[in-house]
Design an enzyme around this catalytic site. Sequence first.
Site, mmCIF file in Angstrom:
data_model
loop_
_atom_site.group_PDB
_atom_site.id
_atom_site.type_symbol
_atom_site.label_atom_id
_atom_site.label_comp_id
_atom_site.label_asym_id
_atom_site.label_seq_id
_atom_site.Cartn_x
_atom_site.Cartn_y
_atom_site.Cartn_z
ATOM 1 N N ALA A 1 0.822 -1.211 0.000
ATOM 2 C CA ALA A 1 0.000 0.000 0.000
ATOM 3 C C ALA A 1 0.854 1.258 0.000
ATOM 4 O O ALA A 1 2.047 1.227 0.309
ATOM 5 C CB ALA A 1 -0.904 0.001 1.225
ATOM 6 N N HIS A 2 0.205 2.364 -0.327
ATOM 7 C CA HIS A 2 0.833 3.683 -0.279
ATOM 8 C C HIS A 2 1.144 4.054 1.171
ATOM 9 O O HIS A 2 0.404 3.712 2.087
ATOM 10 C CB HIS A 2 -0.101 4.741 -0.871
ATOM 11 C CG HIS A 2 -0.261 4.634 -2.349
ATOM 12 N ND1 HIS A 2 -1.128 3.727 -2.932
ATOM 13 C CD2 HIS A 2 0.333 5.316 -3.365
ATOM 14 C CE1 HIS A 2 -1.059 3.872 -4.253
ATOM 15 N NE2 HIS A 2 -0.182 4.825 -4.537
ATOM 16 N N GLY A 3 2.238 4.796 1.341
ATOM 17 C CA GLY A 3 2.640 5.214 2.680
ATOM 18 C C GLY A 3 2.991 3.998 3.528
ATOM 19 O O GLY A 3 3.548 3.024 3.035
#
Length: 138
Positions: free
Chosen positions: A8-10
């Site tokens: 996932a992002h971050g």
Amino acid sequence: MTEVLLVAHGKLAQEMKNSAEMIFGKLPEFYTIDFLKEDGFDSIKENISVVLNQMSDSVIVVSDLFAGTPYNACCGLAMEYRQKNIEVISGMSLPLVLETASMCGNKTPKEIVDYLLSICSDTVRTFLVEEDDDEEDL
């Protein structure tokens, strides 16, 4: 046993695993990859490849956004790693991760994805206050 890769992002992937472990207990069959600002498509693809090489041949990948960079990289690698049984799904949420955790010990990636798709509308809910027009005056 099906192993699970959260991407996932971050730092959402690692934090999602942490949150799931608060509820479910330790999840040693779960791996995570974060996609940070300084990362690009090639770097996340390389990071995913390294982890996939450490995993079994039965893998479900849960990403955050459909058609986002992590999802696209996972799909590309799923096509390259055809010798492994890899399913890729997007829409990461805590209910989805918990459902996955409850099944990865005895279901194939395909069985897990089929079930998740069948219940996905149950994981997004709203609270509705309904007024009762038939209420009697006391």
